[in-house]
Design a protein around this motif. Structure first.
Motif, PDB file in Angstrom:
ATOM      1  N   ASP A 284       0.765  -1.475   0.243  1.00 49.80           N
ATOM      2  CA  ASP A 284      -0.063  -0.118   0.029  1.00 49.80           C
ATOM      3  C   ASP A 284       0.851   1.122   0.093  1.00 49.80           C
ATOM      4  OD1 ASP A 284      -2.484  -1.141  -0.158  1.00 49.80           O
ATOM      5  OD2 ASP A 284      -2.543  -1.391   1.722  1.00 49.80           O
ATOM      6  N   LEU A 286       3.994   1.227  -0.922  1.00 50.31           N
ATOM      7  CA  LEU A 286       3.880   1.762  -2.721  1.00 50.31           C
ATOM      8  C   LEU A 286       3.174   2.307  -3.867  1.00 50.31           C
ATOM      9  CD1 LEU A 286       7.088   1.304  -4.100  1.00 50.31           C
ATOM     10  CD2 LEU A 286       5.353  -0.939  -5.216  1.00 50.31           C
ATOM     11  N   LEU A 287       1.998   1.653  -3.334  1.00 49.74           N
ATOM     12  CA  LEU A 287       0.631   2.413  -3.683  1.00 49.74           C
ATOM     13  C   LEU A 287       0.604   3.413  -4.122  1.00 49.74           C
ATOM     14  CD1 LEU A 287      -1.616  -0.547  -3.382  1.00 49.74           C
ATOM     15  CD2 LEU A 287      -0.781   0.140  -5.908  1.00 49.74           C
ATOM     16  N   HIS A 288       0.849   4.474  -2.944  1.00 43.69           N
ATOM     17  CA  HIS A 288       0.026   5.875  -2.766  1.00 43.69           C
ATOM     18  C   HIS A 288       1.641   6.675  -2.873  1.00 43.69           C
ATOM     19  CE1 HIS A 288      -1.934   3.671   0.739  1.00 43.69           C
ATOM     20  NE2 HIS A 288      -2.890   4.287  -0.020  1.00 43.69           N
ATOM     21  N   ASP A 290       4.157   6.329  -5.312  1.00 39.39           N
ATOM     22  CA  ASP A 290       3.716   6.512  -6.970  1.00 39.39           C
ATOM     23  C   ASP A 290       2.601   6.872  -7.380  1.00 39.39           C
ATOM     24  OD1 ASP A 290       5.876   4.639  -6.899  1.00 39.39           O
ATOM     25  OD2 ASP A 290       4.480   2.907  -8.340  1.00 39.39           O
ATOM     26  N   GLY A 291       1.272   6.415  -6.832  1.00 36.13           N
ATOM     27  CA  GLY A 291       0.287   7.853  -6.812  1.00 36.13           C
ATOM     28  C   GLY A 291       0.331   9.355  -6.683  1.00 36.13           C
ATOM     29  N   LYS A 323      -2.032  10.650   1.294  1.00 43.52           N
ATOM     30  CA  LYS A 323      -1.454   9.023   1.106  1.00 43.52           C
ATOM     31  C   LYS A 323       0.506   9.342   1.965  1.00 43.52           C
ATOM     32  CE  LYS A 323      -5.540   7.407  -0.618  1.00 43.52           C
ATOM     33  NZ  LYS A 323      -6.530   6.681   0.413  1.00 43.52           N
TER      34      LYS A 323
ATOM     35  N   VAL B 303      -5.750   8.494 -10.616  1.00 44.63           N
ATOM     36  CA  VAL B 303      -4.297   7.555  -9.999  1.00 44.63           C
ATOM     37  C   VAL B 303      -4.685   6.232 -10.721  1.00 44.63           C
ATOM     38  CG1 VAL B 303      -3.113   5.771  -8.125  1.00 44.63           C
ATOM     39  CG2 VAL B 303      -4.269   8.632  -8.510  1.00 44.63           C
ATOM     40  N   MET B 307      -1.818   4.928 -13.252  1.00 46.89           N
ATOM     41  CA  MET B 307      -1.243   3.879 -13.647  1.00 46.89           C
ATOM     42  C   MET B 307      -0.698   2.622 -14.761  1.00 46.89           C
ATOM     43  SD  MET B 307      -1.852   1.788  -9.912  1.00 46.89           S
ATOM     44  CE  MET B 307      -1.143   3.145  -8.083  1.00 46.89           C
ATOM     45  N   ARG B 310       1.359   4.404 -17.050  1.00 45.02           N
ATOM     46  CA  ARG B 310       2.542   4.033 -16.968  1.00 45.02           C
ATOM     47  C   ARG B 310       2.655   3.392 -17.121  1.00 45.02           C
ATOM     48  NH1 ARG B 310       4.287   3.258 -10.053  1.00 45.02           N
ATOM     49  NH2 ARG B 310       2.721   2.197 -10.427  1.00 45.02           N
ATOM     50  N   TYR B 323       6.034  -4.639 -10.708  1.00 46.27           N
ATOM     51  CA  TYR B 323       5.040  -5.040  -9.662  1.00 46.27           C
ATOM     52  C   TYR B 323       4.126  -3.928 -10.435  1.00 46.27           C
ATOM     53  CZ  TYR B 323       6.220   0.431  -8.230  1.00 46.27           C
ATOM     54  OH  TYR B 323       6.597   1.479  -8.603  1.00 46.27           O
ATOM     55  N   ALA B 327       0.190  -3.824  -9.044  1.00 45.68           N
ATOM     56  CA  ALA B 327       0.302  -2.222  -8.475  1.00 45.68           C
ATOM     57  C   ALA B 327      -1.823  -2.047  -9.068  1.00 45.68           C
ATOM     58  CB  ALA B 327       1.494  -1.371  -8.607  1.00 45.68           C
ATOM     59  N   TRP B 331      -4.956  -1.168  -7.342  1.00 42.45           N
ATOM     60  CA  TRP B 331      -6.032  -0.077  -7.067  1.00 42.45           C
ATOM     61  C   TRP B 331      -7.124  -0.055  -8.080  1.00 42.45           C
ATOM     62  CZ3 TRP B 331      -4.172   3.574  -3.884  1.00 42.45           C
ATOM     63  CH2 TRP B 331      -4.846   5.574  -3.899  1.00 42.45           C
ATOM     64  N   ARG B 387      -1.277  -7.759  -3.766  1.00 40.98           N
ATOM     65  CA  ARG B 387      -0.309  -7.456  -3.196  1.00 40.98           C
ATOM     66  C   ARG B 387       0.704  -8.518  -2.517  1.00 40.98           C
ATOM     67  NH1 ARG B 387      -5.118  -4.691  -1.188  1.00 40.98           N
ATOM     68  NH2 ARG B 387      -4.465  -2.574  -1.068  1.00 40.98           N
ATOM     69  N   MET B 390       3.507  -7.683  -5.514  1.00 41.71           N
ATOM     70  CA  MET B 390       4.068  -7.026  -4.729  1.00 41.71           C
ATOM     71  C   MET B 390       4.944  -6.555  -3.871  1.00 41.71           C
ATOM     72  SD  MET B 390       0.515  -3.662  -5.217  1.00 41.71           S
ATOM     73  CE  MET B 390       2.048  -2.090  -4.408  1.00 41.71           C
ATOM     74  N   LEU B 395       9.001  -5.386  -4.117  1.00 48.25           N
ATOM     75  CA  LEU B 395       9.913  -4.805  -3.034  1.00 48.25           C
ATOM     76  C   LEU B 395      11.078  -5.960  -2.804  1.00 48.25           C
ATOM     77  CD1 LEU B 395       7.121  -3.017  -0.978  1.00 48.25           C
ATOM     78  CD2 LEU B 395       8.668  -2.372  -2.703  1.00 48.25           C
TER      79      LEU B 395
END
Lengths: 391, 400
Positions: A284, A286-288, A290-291, A323, B303, B307, B310, B323, B327, B331, B387, B390, B395
């Motif tokens: 999460d 990472l999502l935040h 990046d967003g 975030k 977002v 994404m 991206r 990832y 992601a 999202w 997740r 990811m 990571l």
């Protein structure tokens, strides 16, 4: 359409990271929290020599005239190491002058900014800290060829070290389409200007500034008299997007520390990073980050293209406020008790990101702006396409 | 960084819109509304041929197999414009990326042009009754017999199986190998003897969901394989190497207009709805809490879009995902659920009225969305699995 950094942008980012990680230690960050100036002038000079202070200042005024996106990349890296320099406040004021100042104003100020000899700041907010024209009461009363200022500005960054400050003042009551607000350049060391330090979560330099019968000359006016509000809005948009760069830079570094910690910290006989609950927290984060980063750079890119960017700026800040804050808080949680010990460095990032999330517009302020653009202008909306414009 | 489209791309978008206005027949709309074949019946196939003639399907696929060797962004533009009318076209989600990456020359020459003409449509045969999230536990067996394989087993949620020409399926070819290393992929014609398709009716089947619903499909299937004999040439990639081909294909197929649009169209729907409608004079757009929520959701939707952009940018550069695909798959579905539920709270009791109810809104769209939106977080790899990926692949977190 290629939203990843270009080769040149990536190179700039790498160079900035290499320099800043070498020059800015957490020891320096801590030292500057206690320092009277709050920044090391030698480092500031080095950044000028690298061309960063003039990055987005026009070439004829000593800069490089590069897109604001480039400056954004520098601020992102500065945020990553929490570089204790007055970069943000100086750039916000300088870019505003570059956009709308008179030739004389630009000549007097921008080359000095580019070569690192002049720090700038700006002041809009007052006690009613909303970033709206009605909240601006600082009184600028016509006096012969100039004006007399009376009133108070709040939350002014780096006022103690700035040589010039851009301020929004009320020159007329609101009437018709005019907000009656004007933008001026003031000298922080002038008569009748007093600053009082505010102690922030970031432990950086913020001030309350009181003006008592401070006189400014005709040449202090930036833009048209009474018609300064759109200029202030543009300045705030630029400042907000650049602040988001710092937030995502700092939040990403903070997340990386949590990732490393989770790989190494052993509990119940194994690294805590092998637990799914921790893994999902990290995902999460990472999502935040990046967003927030993508929203921010889209806003900057639109500015560079000369496209309307206010909604994009508000999207970025509303998102980062929540975030990036969530990222640094989650990092604290993953680190457990050690994370909030004074001697451990993690709180340096937490305190700054948290503080920045409260500057230049709250989540609610920015969402109100987005909602208004979506709902108060007739016409169908489509994501990824320009919103209908008001008449 | 470039967040905009070129003039040529903007022109392409206009041309596609014009083409859709001129070529989407009433027959196709009726066919889609009936939902019998997931919107891919005879009228759909007619349309696909016309779109293929324009050179708009598989734009980024190689020229030698009938594509244009063009930009993935151009392909995305075509996909997006069609998806916005509820028509899946353009090449994403088709299985083509995996065939292009792992297929033999013969397979590429056979399947890719057929997919471009709309004559080849794949059903996806991955999930089994005992292998969902834990897909590597699949048991459907393919046993070598000379130059053939004989397949026995059962696949679940093979949604396109009742109209697909082929099934793209994972089978266990080596039961003694470690789980991930005993799996192979087969591309099998659906008319091969021994294949039986049985419908499974979803919660959207009664009453049927209106067009444009998130996961409004009334039907999926379970597909049974009983001594299904296929030549070994049906295998995609190496024997026992199917897990890796499948994972890569899924990752590439996640990229595209479809996943993102499914999750964000609700945000557009509610803004456009409240601007044009009210409840006896009261508009939810007057409510500050509603305004705040709409802005929050709109920002999250951006977002989702970014994404996807991206991923497009990465694919277009020929880069690999670590990832990013996962992601996007966390999202977007979670956003879709959040926004769908938030919208329902804005509309109150009207949002529970189904497609066949009096007084419903937009033919019950918002009620049916409540039954569909969460499905996006389950199919093709749940958000929880995403997740995990990811954290582990992106990571470098250790396995539990």
């Amino acid at each position: 359409m290629d939203i990843l950094p270009s080769e040149e942008e990536q190179m700039l980012k790498n160079v900035a990271r290499e320099f800043l990680e070498a020059e800015v230690s957490t020891a320096l960050v801590r030292e500057m929290e206690l320092d009277g100036l709050g920044y090391p002038p030698a480092l500031w000079k080095q950044m000028a020599d690298l061309g960063w202070l003039g990055m987005s200042i026009p070439e004829q005024f000593g800069g490089q005239g590069l897109p604001i996106t480039y400056l954004g990349l520098i601020l992102e890296e500065a945020g990553r190491v929490m570089a204790p320099v007055p970069l943000h406040s100086t750039m916000v004021a300088a870019l505003t002058l570059a956009a709308i100042g008179t030739d004389q104003q630009k000549q007097d100020i921008l080359p000095a900014v580019s070569d690192g000899s002049m720090v700038l700041t700006w002041a809009v907010q007052e006690r009613d800290a909303r970033l709206i024209p009605d909240a601006i009461e600082l009184d600028a009363k016509a006096d012969g060829d100039g004006w007399i200022l009376n009133g108070t500005k709040m939350f002014v960054d780096n006022f103690v070290v700035a040589e010039r400050c851009l301020i929004a003042a009320r020159t007329s009551p609101k009437s018709g389409s005019s907000q009656g607000i004007s933008l001026f350049i003031v000298d922080p060391n002038g008569n009748g200007v007093n600053q009082t330090a505010l102690v922030t979560l970031a432990k950086d330099k913020q001030s309350r500034v009181d003006f008592k019968d401070h006189r400014i000359e005709r040449t202090a006016l930036v833009g048209e008299l009474d018609e300064g509000w759109p200029l202030v809005e543009a300045m705030l948009d630029r400042g907000t997007a650049l602040l988001c760069c710092q937030m995502v830079g700092a939040a990403r570094k903070d997340a990386e520390m949590a990732i490393e910690y989770a790989k190494n910290r052993v509990a119940f006989g194994r690294p805590i990073g092998s637990f799914q609950s921790v893994q999902h927290m990290l995902a999460d984060m990472l999502l935040h980050v990046d967003g927030g980063e993508m929203l921010t750079f889209e806003a900057l890119w639109k500015m560079d293209e000369g496209l309307p960017a206010s909604v994009e700026v508000s999207q970025a800040k509303a998102f980062c406020n929540e975030k990036c804050e969530s990222v640094v808080r989650t990092s604290q949680v993953i680190h457990g008790g050690i994370g909030f010990m004074m001697e451990f460095d993690l709180h340096l990032w937490f305190r700054r990101v948290t503080s920045w999330s409260l500057r230049l517009g709250t989540t609610y302020d920015h969402r109100a702006r987005i909602a208004s653009a979506l709902l108060d202008v007739p016409g169908q909306v489509r994501l990824g396409m320009p919103l209908p414009m008001g008449v | 960084m470039d967040f905009g489209y070129t003039t040529e791309q903007q022109d392409l978008r206009q041309e596609v819109r014009k083409f859709i206005d001129e070529n989407v027949s009433q027959g196709l709309l009726d066919e889609m509304e009936a939902g019998e074949e997931g919107g891919r019946g005879p009228e759909y196939r007619e349309l696909v041929k016309k779109v293929a003639d324009k050179g708009w399907i598989g734009i980024s696929w190689p020229k030698e197999y009938g594509g244009q060797s063009g930009s993935r962004i151009d392909q995305y533009i075509v996909e997006e414009e069609f998806m916005r009318r509820g028509i899946g076209i353009g090449g994403a989600g088709s299985g083509a990326p995996a065939i292009l990456a792992a297929g033999t020359e013969e397979q590429k020459e056979y399947f890719i042009p057929g997919m471009i003409r709309g004559e080849i449509i794949f059903a996806l045969g991955f999930t089994e009754p005992q292998a969902g999230a834990d897909l590597a536990g699949l048991q459907c067996r393919a046993v070598r017999d000379g130059d053939d394989f004989v397949i026995n087993g059962q696949k679940m949620y093979t949604s396109a199986a009742h109209y697909a020409s082929h099934i793209y399926m994972m089978c266990r070819t080596d039961p003694d190998a470690p789980r991930h290393r005993g799996i192979s992929i087969f591309l099998i014609p659906m008319d091969t003897p021994g294949i039986t398709v049985r419908p499974l009716w979803t919660i959207q089947s009664d009453p049927p969901a209106p067009p444009g619903t998130t996961y409004g499909m009334p039907r999926t299937n379970e597909t049974f394989f009983e001594n299904v004999r296929v030549p070994a040439s049906c295998m995609l990639g190496e024997e026992n190497g199917g897990w890796y081909v499948g994972a890569m294909g899924l990752n590439l197929d996640r990229v595209g207009a479809s996943r993102y649009l499914i999750s964000v169209r609700r945000d557009e729907d509610i803004v456009n709805w409240v601007k044009e409608n009210d409840f006896n004079g009261y508009s939810p757009a007057e409510n500050p809490a509603v305004r705040d929520k709409i802005a929050e959701m709109w920002t999250e939707a951006q977002v989702c879009r970014l994404m996807t952009m991206r991923s497009m940018s990465l694919v277009n550069r020929g880069g690999n995902f670590t990832y990013e695909g996962s992601a996007e798959k966390v999202w977007a579905p979670e956003h879709g659920v959040k926004t769908t539920e938030a919208i329902a709270q804005m509309l109150g009791p009207y949002a529970q009225l189904l497609s066949n109810s009096e007084e419903n809104i937009e033919d019950g769209l918002f009620a049916h969305n409540l039954m569909g939106s969460f499905q996006s977080g389950i199919n093709h790899g749940s958000v929880q699995i995403m997740r995990d990926q990811m954290a582990r692949r992106g990571l470098g977190m250790p396995r539990g």
